[in-house]
Design a protein around this motif. Structure first.
Motif, PDB file in Angstrom:
ATOM      1  N   ILE A   1       0.500  -1.229   0.081  1.00  0.00           N
ATOM      2  CA  ILE A   1      -0.020   0.070   0.166  1.00  0.00           C
ATOM      3  C   ILE A   1       0.939   1.137  -0.148  1.00  0.00           C
ATOM      4  O   ILE A   1       1.796   1.493   0.675  1.00  0.00           O
ATOM      5  CB  ILE A   1      -1.571  -0.263   1.110  1.00  0.00           C
ATOM      6  CG1 ILE A   1      -1.486  -1.316   0.859  1.00  0.00           C
ATOM      7  CG2 ILE A   1      -1.947   1.378   1.491  1.00  0.00           C
ATOM      8  CD1 ILE A   1      -2.732  -1.126   2.042  1.00  0.00           C
ATOM      9  N   LEU A   2       0.501   1.781  -0.545  1.00  0.00           N
ATOM     10  CA  LEU A   2       1.113   3.096  -0.285  1.00  0.00           C
ATOM     11  C   LEU A   2       0.602   4.470  -1.197  1.00  0.00           C
ATOM     12  O   LEU A   2      -0.628   4.279  -1.213  1.00  0.00           O
ATOM     13  CB  LEU A   2       1.838   3.633  -2.524  1.00  0.00           C
ATOM     14  CG  LEU A   2       3.003   1.853  -2.654  1.00  0.00           C
ATOM     15  CD1 LEU A   2       2.246   1.695  -3.518  1.00  0.00           C
ATOM     16  CD2 LEU A   2       3.910   3.313  -3.344  1.00  0.00           C
TER      17      LEU A   2
ATOM     18  N   TRP B   1       8.956  -5.076  -6.180  1.00  0.00           N
ATOM     19  CA  TRP B   1       9.317  -5.460  -5.194  1.00  0.00           C
ATOM     20  C   TRP B   1      10.918  -6.678  -5.486  1.00  0.00           C
ATOM     21  O   TRP B   1      11.508  -6.755  -7.217  1.00  0.00           O
ATOM     22  CB  TRP B   1       8.301  -6.555  -5.636  1.00  0.00           C
ATOM     23  CG  TRP B   1       7.163  -6.557  -5.644  1.00  0.00           C
ATOM     24  CD1 TRP B   1       6.050  -6.151  -6.349  1.00  0.00           C
ATOM     25  CD2 TRP B   1       6.147  -7.002  -4.021  1.00  0.00           C
ATOM     26  NE1 TRP B   1       4.574  -5.935  -5.365  1.00  0.00           N
ATOM     27  CE2 TRP B   1       5.300  -5.758  -4.150  1.00  0.00           C
ATOM     28  CE3 TRP B   1       6.873  -7.160  -2.306  1.00  0.00           C
ATOM     29  CZ2 TRP B   1       4.428  -6.319  -2.703  1.00  0.00           C
ATOM     30  CZ3 TRP B   1       6.019  -6.878  -1.016  1.00  0.00           C
ATOM     31  CH2 TRP B   1       4.684  -6.477  -1.745  1.00  0.00           C
ATOM     32  N   PHE B   2      11.384  -6.323  -4.371  1.00  0.00           N
ATOM     33  CA  PHE B   2      13.141  -7.051  -4.459  1.00  0.00           C
ATOM     34  C   PHE B   2      12.628  -7.876  -3.690  1.00  0.00           C
ATOM     35  O   PHE B   2      11.721  -7.857  -2.365  1.00  0.00           O
ATOM     36  CB  PHE B   2      14.068  -5.690  -3.729  1.00  0.00           C
ATOM     37  CG  PHE B   2      13.884  -4.836  -5.023  1.00  0.00           C
ATOM     38  CD1 PHE B   2      13.239  -3.734  -4.789  1.00  0.00           C
ATOM     39  CD2 PHE B   2      15.343  -4.798  -5.248  1.00  0.00           C
ATOM     40  CE1 PHE B   2      13.430  -2.948  -6.487  1.00  0.00           C
ATOM     41  CE2 PHE B   2      15.530  -3.656  -6.477  1.00  0.00           C
ATOM     42  CZ  PHE B   2      15.128  -2.725  -6.314  1.00  0.00           C
TER      43      PHE B   2
ATOM     44  N   PHE C   1       5.453 -15.843 -11.101  1.00  0.00           N
ATOM     45  CA  PHE C   1       5.690 -14.157 -10.691  1.00  0.00           C
ATOM     46  C   PHE C   1       4.910 -13.443 -11.595  1.00  0.00           C
ATOM     47  O   PHE C   1       5.085 -13.500 -12.836  1.00  0.00           O
ATOM     48  CB  PHE C   1       6.744 -13.579  -9.876  1.00  0.00           C
ATOM     49  CG  PHE C   1       7.579 -14.686  -8.790  1.00  0.00           C
ATOM     50  CD1 PHE C   1       6.946 -15.187  -8.312  1.00  0.00           C
ATOM     51  CD2 PHE C   1       8.332 -13.788  -8.094  1.00  0.00           C
ATOM     52  CE1 PHE C   1       7.391 -16.791  -7.783  1.00  0.00           C
ATOM     53  CE2 PHE C   1       9.044 -14.152  -6.978  1.00  0.00           C
ATOM     54  CZ  PHE C   1       8.926 -15.820  -6.071  1.00  0.00           C
ATOM     55  N   ASP C   2       3.640 -12.207 -10.909  1.00  0.00           N
ATOM     56  CA  ASP C   2       3.261 -11.091 -12.229  1.00  0.00           C
ATOM     57  C   ASP C   2       3.525 -10.185 -10.832  1.00  0.00           C
ATOM     58  O   ASP C   2       2.572 -10.159  -9.718  1.00  0.00           O
ATOM     59  CB  ASP C   2       2.265 -11.836 -12.474  1.00  0.00           C
ATOM     60  CG  ASP C   2       1.314 -11.133 -13.132  1.00  0.00           C
ATOM     61  OD1 ASP C   2      -0.195 -10.561 -13.388  1.00  0.00           O
ATOM     62  OD2 ASP C   2       2.579 -10.291 -13.951  1.00  0.00           O
ATOM     63  N   ILE C   3       3.635  -8.870 -11.598  1.00  0.00           N
ATOM     64  CA  ILE C   3       3.463  -8.458 -11.185  1.00  0.00           C
ATOM     65  C   ILE C   3       2.076  -7.094 -11.014  1.00  0.00           C
ATOM     66  O   ILE C   3       1.551  -7.077 -12.395  1.00  0.00           O
ATOM     67  CB  ILE C   3       4.517  -6.634 -10.528  1.00  0.00           C
ATOM     68  CG1 ILE C   3       4.847  -5.604  -9.846  1.00  0.00           C
ATOM     69  CG2 ILE C   3       4.509  -6.585 -11.996  1.00  0.00           C
ATOM     70  CD1 ILE C   3       5.025  -5.518  -9.780  1.00  0.00           C
ATOM     71  N   SER C   4       1.181  -6.443 -10.514  1.00  0.00           N
ATOM     72  CA  SER C   4      -0.020  -5.251 -11.097  1.00  0.00           C
ATOM     73  C   SER C   4      -0.241  -4.698 -10.066  1.00  0.00           C
ATOM     74  O   SER C   4       0.098  -4.225  -8.913  1.00  0.00           O
ATOM     75  CB  SER C   4      -0.909  -6.422 -11.375  1.00  0.00           C
ATOM     76  OG  SER C   4      -1.579  -7.253  -9.734  1.00  0.00           O
TER      77      SER C   4
ATOM     78  N   ALA D   1       0.556  -1.876  -4.648  1.00  0.00           N
ATOM     79  CA  ALA D   1       0.072  -3.121  -5.899  1.00  0.00           C
ATOM     80  C   ALA D   1       0.810  -4.463  -5.160  1.00  0.00           C
ATOM     81  O   ALA D   1       0.740  -4.804  -4.384  1.00  0.00           O
ATOM     82  CB  ALA D   1       2.248  -2.110  -6.170  1.00  0.00           C
ATOM     83  N   TYR D   2       0.138  -5.369  -6.271  1.00  0.00           N
ATOM     84  CA  TYR D   2       0.832  -6.806  -5.764  1.00  0.00           C
ATOM     85  C   TYR D   2       1.410  -7.442  -6.534  1.00  0.00           C
ATOM     86  O   TYR D   2       2.239  -7.008  -7.456  1.00  0.00           O
ATOM     87  CB  TYR D   2      -0.525  -7.223  -6.540  1.00  0.00           C
ATOM     88  CG  TYR D   2      -2.604  -6.358  -5.578  1.00  0.00           C
ATOM     89  CD1 TYR D   2      -2.479  -6.017  -6.928  1.00  0.00           C
ATOM     90  CD2 TYR D   2      -1.885  -6.868  -4.125  1.00  0.00           C
ATOM     91  CE1 TYR D   2      -3.397  -5.095  -6.250  1.00  0.00           C
ATOM     92  CE2 TYR D   2      -3.631  -5.790  -3.702  1.00  0.00           C
ATOM     93  CZ  TYR D   2      -3.587  -5.401  -4.702  1.00  0.00           C
ATOM     94  OH  TYR D   2      -5.408  -4.848  -4.440  1.00  0.00           O
TER      95      TYR D   2
END
Length: 122
Positions: free
Chosen positions: A22-23, A35-36, A67-70, A78-79
């Motif tokens: 959460i930003l 994501w690191f 893995f996938d980012i969205s 962000a997920y």
């Protein structure tokens, strides 16, 4: 910009997890979020990143296909969807943000969340 990451936990190999970040604190339109992860004994590495406005993505070769980012702009979240987890994925996962495009080196990111631990048992 403040970031809060959560969603880690203890899972078995082959399971899935979704991490959330959460930003808050600024308009995110010009930002990239990444994501690191830091695995035991290894350097911090980028696993995925996304531009907030256009949704362009980067996924590291080491996790591609799993893995996938969205991101959900309405929720400022962000997920990182992680599927078919392996014991080698064990580590602390951090979300980070920077003004500008995607970068994959940690020092390019100005804002960091607190990290969430992912442990994958065999």
């Amino acid at each position: 910009v403040q970031l809060q990451a959560f969603g880690g936990g203890l899972v078995q190999a082959g399971d899935s997890l979704r991490l959330s970040c959460i930003l808050s604190g600024d308009s995110l339109g010009s930002y990239a979020v990444a994501w690191f992860r830091q695995r035991p004994g290894k350097d911090r590495e980028a696993v995925a990143a996304i531009t907030w406005y256009g949704g362009s993505t980067y996924v590291a070769d080491s996790v591609k296909g799993r893995f996938d980012i969205s991101r959900d702009s309405a929720k400022n979240t962000a997920y990182l969807q992680m599927n078919n987890l392996k014991p080698d994925d064990t580590g602390v996962y951090y979300c980070a943000a920077r003004s500008g495009g995607i970068r994959t080196v940690p020092h390019s990111y100005d804002y960091w969340g607190q990290g969430t631990l992912v442990t994958v048992s065999s």
